[in-house]
Design an enzyme around this catalytic site. Structure first.
Site, PDB file in Angstrom:
ATOM      1  N   ASN A  34      33.956 -49.213 -57.655  1.00 46.93           N
ATOM      2  CA  ASN A  34      34.720 -49.941 -56.635  1.00 46.93           C
ATOM      3  C   ASN A  34      34.288 -49.548 -55.235  1.00 46.93           C
ATOM      4  OD1 ASN A  34      35.819 -47.434 -56.306  1.00 46.93           O
ATOM      5  ND2 ASN A  34      37.951 -48.031 -56.679  1.00 46.93           N
ATOM      6  N   SER A 127      35.484 -30.751 -65.837  1.00 44.60           N
ATOM      7  CA  SER A 127      35.136 -29.776 -64.802  1.00 44.60           C
ATOM      8  C   SER A 127      35.502 -28.367 -65.255  1.00 44.60           C
ATOM      9  CB  SER A 127      35.939 -30.137 -63.545  1.00 44.60           C
ATOM     10  OG  SER A 127      35.902 -29.088 -62.615  1.00 44.60           O
ATOM     11  N   TYR A 152      44.374 -32.947 -58.857  1.00 38.91           N
ATOM     12  CA  TYR A 152      43.031 -33.328 -59.314  1.00 38.91           C
ATOM     13  C   TYR A 152      42.673 -32.568 -60.589  1.00 38.91           C
ATOM     14  CZ  TYR A 152      38.028 -33.301 -59.946  1.00 38.91           C
ATOM     15  OH  TYR A 152      36.781 -33.380 -60.524  1.00 38.91           O
ATOM     16  N   LYS A 156      42.025 -33.758 -64.870  1.00 38.23           N
ATOM     17  CA  LYS A 156      40.927 -33.467 -65.812  1.00 38.23           C
ATOM     18  C   LYS A 156      41.496 -32.928 -67.116  1.00 38.23           C
ATOM     19  CE  LYS A 156      37.651 -34.918 -63.268  1.00 38.23           C
ATOM     20  NZ  LYS A 156      37.042 -36.211 -63.594  1.00 38.23           N
ATOM     21  N   PHE A 181      29.927 -27.377 -63.935  1.00 40.76           N
ATOM     22  CA  PHE A 181      30.178 -26.298 -62.987  1.00 40.76           C
ATOM     23  C   PHE A 181      29.924 -26.897 -61.589  1.00 40.76           C
ATOM     24  CE2 PHE A 181      31.634 -22.663 -65.388  1.00 40.76           C
ATOM     25  CZ  PHE A 181      31.711 -23.301 -66.615  1.00 40.76           C
ATOM     26  N   ARG A 234      29.953 -18.777 -57.894  1.00 39.83           N
ATOM     27  CA  ARG A 234      29.972 -20.036 -58.644  1.00 39.83           C
ATOM     28  C   ARG A 234      28.659 -20.188 -59.404  1.00 39.83           C
ATOM     29  NH1 ARG A 234      34.337 -19.564 -57.064  1.00 39.83           N
ATOM     30  NH2 ARG A 234      35.685 -21.000 -55.916  1.00 39.83           N
ATOM     31  N   GLY A 300      43.861 -21.447 -53.069  1.00 34.07           N
ATOM     32  CA  GLY A 300      43.534 -22.068 -54.358  1.00 34.07           C
ATOM     33  C   GLY A 300      42.139 -21.759 -54.876  1.00 34.07           C
TER      34      GLY A 300
HETATM   35  P1  NAD Z   1      31.636 -39.474 -56.467  1.00 32.80           P
HETATM   36  O1  NAD Z   1      32.871 -39.695 -55.682  1.00 32.80           O
HETATM   37  O2  NAD Z   1      30.358 -39.400 -55.755  1.00 32.80           O
HETATM   38  O3  NAD Z   1      31.506 -40.597 -57.605  1.00 32.80           O
HETATM   39  C1  NAD Z   1      32.620 -41.223 -58.194  1.00 32.80           C
HETATM   40  C2  NAD Z   1      32.412 -42.712 -58.070  1.00 32.80           C
HETATM   41  O4  NAD Z   1      33.494 -43.391 -58.696  1.00 32.80           O
HETATM   42  C3  NAD Z   1      32.349 -43.202 -56.628  1.00 32.80           C
HETATM   43  O5  NAD Z   1      31.193 -43.997 -56.459  1.00 32.80           O
HETATM   44  C4  NAD Z   1      33.625 -44.031 -56.457  1.00 32.80           C
HETATM   45  O6  NAD Z   1      33.432 -45.101 -55.562  1.00 32.80           O
HETATM   46  C5  NAD Z   1      33.879 -44.474 -57.879  1.00 32.80           C
HETATM   47  N1  NAD Z   1      35.270 -44.773 -58.210  1.00 32.80           N
HETATM   48  C6  NAD Z   1      36.374 -44.026 -57.945  1.00 32.80           C
HETATM   49  N2  NAD Z   1      37.470 -44.621 -58.428  1.00 32.80           N
HETATM   50  C7  NAD Z   1      37.065 -45.770 -59.034  1.00 32.80           C
HETATM   51  C8  NAD Z   1      37.713 -46.825 -59.712  1.00 32.80           C
HETATM   52  N3  NAD Z   1      39.041 -46.839 -59.880  1.00 32.80           N
HETATM   53  N4  NAD Z   1      36.971 -47.841 -60.207  1.00 32.80           N
HETATM   54  C9  NAD Z   1      35.644 -47.864 -60.028  1.00 32.80           C
HETATM   55  N5  NAD Z   1      34.963 -46.909 -59.383  1.00 32.80           N
HETATM   56  C10 NAD Z   1      35.661 -45.859 -58.898  1.00 32.80           C
HETATM   57  O7  NAD Z   1      31.882 -38.159 -57.351  1.00 32.80           O
HETATM   58  P2  NAD Z   1      30.865 -37.307 -58.230  1.00 32.80           P
HETATM   59  O8  NAD Z   1      30.684 -35.995 -57.579  1.00 32.80           O
HETATM   60  O9  NAD Z   1      29.678 -38.125 -58.584  1.00 32.80           O
HETATM   61  O10 NAD Z   1      31.768 -37.063 -59.509  1.00 32.80           O
HETATM   62  C11 NAD Z   1      31.663 -37.866 -60.667  1.00 32.80           C
HETATM   63  C12 NAD Z   1      32.648 -37.380 -61.700  1.00 32.80           C
HETATM   64  O11 NAD Z   1      32.392 -36.008 -61.996  1.00 32.80           O
HETATM   65  C13 NAD Z   1      34.111 -37.438 -61.252  1.00 32.80           C
HETATM   66  O12 NAD Z   1      34.894 -37.768 -62.383  1.00 32.80           O
HETATM   67  C14 NAD Z   1      34.394 -36.026 -60.828  1.00 32.80           C
HETATM   68  O13 NAD Z   1      35.744 -35.704 -60.934  1.00 32.80           O
HETATM   69  C15 NAD Z   1      33.569 -35.242 -61.827  1.00 32.80           C
HETATM   70  N6  NAD Z   1      33.196 -33.892 -61.369  1.00 32.80           N
HETATM   71  C16 NAD Z   1      32.542 -33.734 -60.185  1.00 32.80           C
HETATM   72  C17 NAD Z   1      32.202 -32.453 -59.742  1.00 32.80           C
HETATM   73  C18 NAD Z   1      31.521 -32.242 -58.435  1.00 32.80           C
HETATM   74  O14 NAD Z   1      31.518 -31.106 -57.954  1.00 32.80           O
HETATM   75  N7  NAD Z   1      30.913 -33.241 -57.828  1.00 32.80           N
HETATM   76  C19 NAD Z   1      32.509 -31.360 -60.551  1.00 32.80           C
HETATM   77  C20 NAD Z   1      33.170 -31.560 -61.763  1.00 32.80           C
HETATM   78  C21 NAD Z   1      33.500 -32.852 -62.184  1.00 32.80           C
HETATM   79  C1  WQD Z   2      32.182 -23.287 -53.457  1.00 30.34           C
HETATM   80  C2  WQD Z   2      32.377 -21.930 -52.784  1.00 30.34           C
HETATM   81  C3  WQD Z   2      34.339 -21.746 -51.405  1.00 30.34           C
HETATM   82  C4  WQD Z   2      33.109 -24.576 -48.339  1.00 30.34           C
HETATM   83  C5  WQD Z   2      35.315 -27.672 -56.112  1.00 30.34           C
HETATM   84  C6  WQD Z   2      36.473 -28.157 -56.924  1.00 30.34           C
HETATM   85  C7  WQD Z   2      36.123 -28.198 -58.373  1.00 30.34           C
HETATM   86  C8  WQD Z   2      34.826 -28.961 -58.615  1.00 30.34           C
HETATM   87  C9  WQD Z   2      33.743 -28.591 -57.671  1.00 30.34           C
HETATM   88  C10 WQD Z   2      35.299 -31.145 -59.383  1.00 30.34           C
HETATM   89  C11 WQD Z   2      33.815 -21.455 -52.815  1.00 30.34           C
HETATM   90  C12 WQD Z   2      33.082 -21.605 -50.586  1.00 30.34           C
HETATM   91  C13 WQD Z   2      33.142 -23.782 -49.470  1.00 30.34           C
HETATM   92  C14 WQD Z   2      33.014 -23.971 -47.074  1.00 30.34           C
HETATM   93  C15 WQD Z   2      32.959 -21.831 -48.147  1.00 30.34           C
HETATM   94  N1  WQD Z   2      34.992 -30.361 -58.458  1.00 30.34           N
HETATM   95  N2  WQD Z   2      33.073 -22.428 -49.375  1.00 30.34           N
HETATM   96  N3  WQD Z   2      32.933 -22.608 -47.020  1.00 30.34           N
HETATM   97  O1  WQD Z   2      35.677 -24.763 -54.857  1.00 30.34           O
HETATM   98  O2  WQD Z   2      33.942 -24.210 -56.613  1.00 30.34           O
HETATM   99  O3  WQD Z   2      34.952 -26.402 -56.587  1.00 30.34           O
HETATM  100  O4  WQD Z   2      34.224 -28.557 -56.316  1.00 30.34           O
HETATM  101  O5  WQD Z   2      35.735 -30.963 -60.456  1.00 30.34           O
HETATM  102  O6  WQD Z   2      37.189 -28.773 -59.051  1.00 30.34           O
HETATM  103  O7  WQD Z   2      37.570 -27.281 -56.736  1.00 30.34           O
HETATM  104  O8  WQD Z   2      33.369 -25.819 -54.798  1.00 30.34           O
HETATM  105  O9  WQD Z   2      31.770 -26.317 -53.016  1.00 30.34           O
HETATM  106  O10 WQD Z   2      34.239 -26.383 -52.484  1.00 30.34           O
HETATM  107  O11 WQD Z   2      33.154 -24.186 -52.905  1.00 30.34           O
HETATM  108  O12 WQD Z   2      32.885 -20.587 -48.055  1.00 30.34           O
HETATM  109  O13 WQD Z   2      33.015 -24.607 -46.037  1.00 30.34           O
HETATM  110  O14 WQD Z   2      32.040 -22.049 -51.406  1.00 30.34           O
HETATM  111  O15 WQD Z   2      35.309 -20.832 -50.996  1.00 30.34           O
HETATM  112  O16 WQD Z   2      33.788 -20.078 -53.028  1.00 30.34           O
HETATM  113  P1  WQD Z   2      34.555 -25.196 -55.685  1.00 30.34           P
HETATM  114  P2  WQD Z   2      33.131 -25.772 -53.233  1.00 30.34           P
END
Ligand code: NAD
Ligand code: WQD
Length: 344
Positions: A34, A127, A152, A156, A181, A234, A300
């Site tokens: 979207n 995640s 959030y 998950k 991760f 991390r 957090g």
């Molecule tokens: P992102 O925001 O770049 O990608 C998510 C995409 O989904 C976006 O393009 C957004 O426009 C789309 N979207 C959101 N809601 C929607 C809906 N209702 N219908 C259609 N499209 C929709 O995020 P990402 O980093 O690529 O993450 C992808 C997945 O991985 C997510 O589920 C996220 O929670 C999970 N994840 C991400 C991380 C991370 O650190 N990036 C870590 C763990 C898990």
């Molecule tokens: C990494 C480290 C911060 C920013 C988050 C979500 C998690 C997952 C991934 C989806 C931490 C430190 C960060 C800054 C800093 N997403 N930091 N200065 O917190 O491991 O995870 O994203 O599922 O659910 O919680 O990732 O990249 O935010 O932080 O010192 O400006 O960097 O404290 O130790 P995090 P992050």
């Protein structure tokens, strides 16, 4: 040509890199997104890299009628990779209902429609946040799921339970849950990468934007943790390594390689890297300084977490290959590309 795969959220960060790998592996891909957190230009980037333009349909996965029409039109979808979700941890605390709706209803809609259209498998983006602060490191998949620290994170956990219960009830599909991760970096071509919305909350985009001069200084959240240098640890994984794991997972689902209808895998490198080590790796790899200051802890934050990836290594036959040193350079190259394009 392999089977037809639906990638929800395929215009996003991890989704776009996964579409590249799926197409490279011969899958036919349909992206739905979207565009709430992405830009349709990413489709051009995917085409430049792979030479194939994936089908892209702007669609909200909350809209079940539209999803139904999509499956009816694009017949023969065999697998789904479900990335679409809202992912900003801090925002989820302020907008819990939005997060629960977007991250849960979307999954329910897909699971409802899979049996109707004969979709065999779904790969779900989970995640390492489900582990909270693990008691034992590196963390394995059987570690207990800890109470979520944000809506959030809770979505998950709930999504994982929904999939587990659906499969337990005998619904006719298989699933692989992938617990990521910390994905970082960008495709080596710098044609696609991460596009943070506003001020980045995640470390690496903040580092690259600071190095670019967009931000004056990086705040390092705490140096009084129980870690060797006092900053948090991390498991940073190259997004392309992560993307490749999705292809292996999809192969496994569609080739019926596992006896279990539901499997869960950690996707990490197995190496823990501190915030200060990551900054050092960036400066060494790019030759660019990152002005930073140690500030208080971020509420957090988990002190330390890194994966035991052996289950994925053995069962999926997948291993993260890239080092954090090389990966961080790809994040910088992407940042430079954004500057060239006048985006950031
Ligand atoms: P992102 O925001 O770049 O990608 C998510 C995409 O989904 C976006 O393009 C957004 O426009 C789309 N979207 C959101 N809601 C929607 C809906 N209702 N219908 C259609 N499209 C929709 O995020 P990402 O980093 O690529 O993450 C992808 C997945 O991985 C997510 O589920 C996220 O929670 C999970 N994840 C991400 C991380 C991370 O650190 N990036 C870590 C763990 C898990
Ligand atoms: C990494 C480290 C911060 C920013 C988050 C979500 C998690 C997952 C991934 C989806 C931490 C430190 C960060 C800054 C800093 N997403 N930091 N200065 O917190 O491991 O995870 O994203 O599922 O659910 O919680 O990732 O990249 O935010 O932080 O010192 O400006 O960097 O404290 O130790 P995090 P992050």
């Amino acid at each position: 040509m392999k089977q037809k795969i639906l990638v929800t959220g395929g215009a996003g960060y991890i989704g776009s890199h996964t579409v590249v790998e799926l197409q490279n592996a011969g899958y036919e891909v349909i992206i739905i997104d979207n565009l709430s957190n992405s830009n349709a230009d990413v489709i051009d980037g995917i085409e430049k890299i792979t030479g194939i333009r994936p089908v892209f349909i702007k669609l909200d996965c909350n809209d079940k009628e539209a999803l139904n029409a999509l499956f009816a039109t694009h017949t023969g979808i065999k697998g789904i990779i479900h990335f679409a979700a809202s992912k900003a941890v801090g925002e989820s605390v302020h907008k819990p209902l939005e997060y629960y709706r977007n991250n849960i209803v979307t999954l329910l809609n897909l699971l409802d429609l899979m049996p109707v259209y004969g979709v065999d498998g779904i790969v779900f983006s989970s995640s390492c946040t489900v582990y909270g602060q693990p008691d034992i490191l590196p963390v394995t998949e059987d570690a207990p799921v800890k109470p979520a620290l944000s809506p959030y994170g809770n979505t998950k956990q709930i999504n994982e339970e929904i999939i587990r219960d659906a499969i337990h009830a005998g619904l006719p599909f298989k699933s692989i849950i992938l617990r990521y991760f910390n994905p970082i970096g960008a495709h080596s071509s710098a044609e696609i990468g991460e596009l943070p919305n506003g001020i980045p909350q995640n470390l690496v985009p903040f580092v690259t934007q600071t190095a670019m001069g967009i931000r004056s200084e990086l705040s390092v959240f705490g140096n009084d943790y129980d870690t060797p240098d006092g900053s948090c640890i991390r498991d940073y994984i190259h997004v392309v390594d992560l993307a490749k794991a999705h292809v292996v997972a999809m192969d496994r689902l569609l080739e019926n390689k596992s006896e279990d209808a539901l499997e869960t895998f950690n996707l990490g490198t197995g190496r823990g890297v501190s915030v200060l080590e990551l900054i050092e790796a960036f400066e060494k790899g790019t030759g660019v300084k990152v002005p930073y200051r140690i500030v208080g802890r971020r509420e957090g934050d988990i002190e330390k977490v890194w994966a035991n990836p052996e289950h994925a290594n053995k069962v999926l036959g997948w291993t993260a290959r890239e080092t954090v040193e090389d990966t961080i350079v790809t994040a910088w190259n992407w940042q430079k590309k954004l500057r060239e394009r006048g985006i950031q």
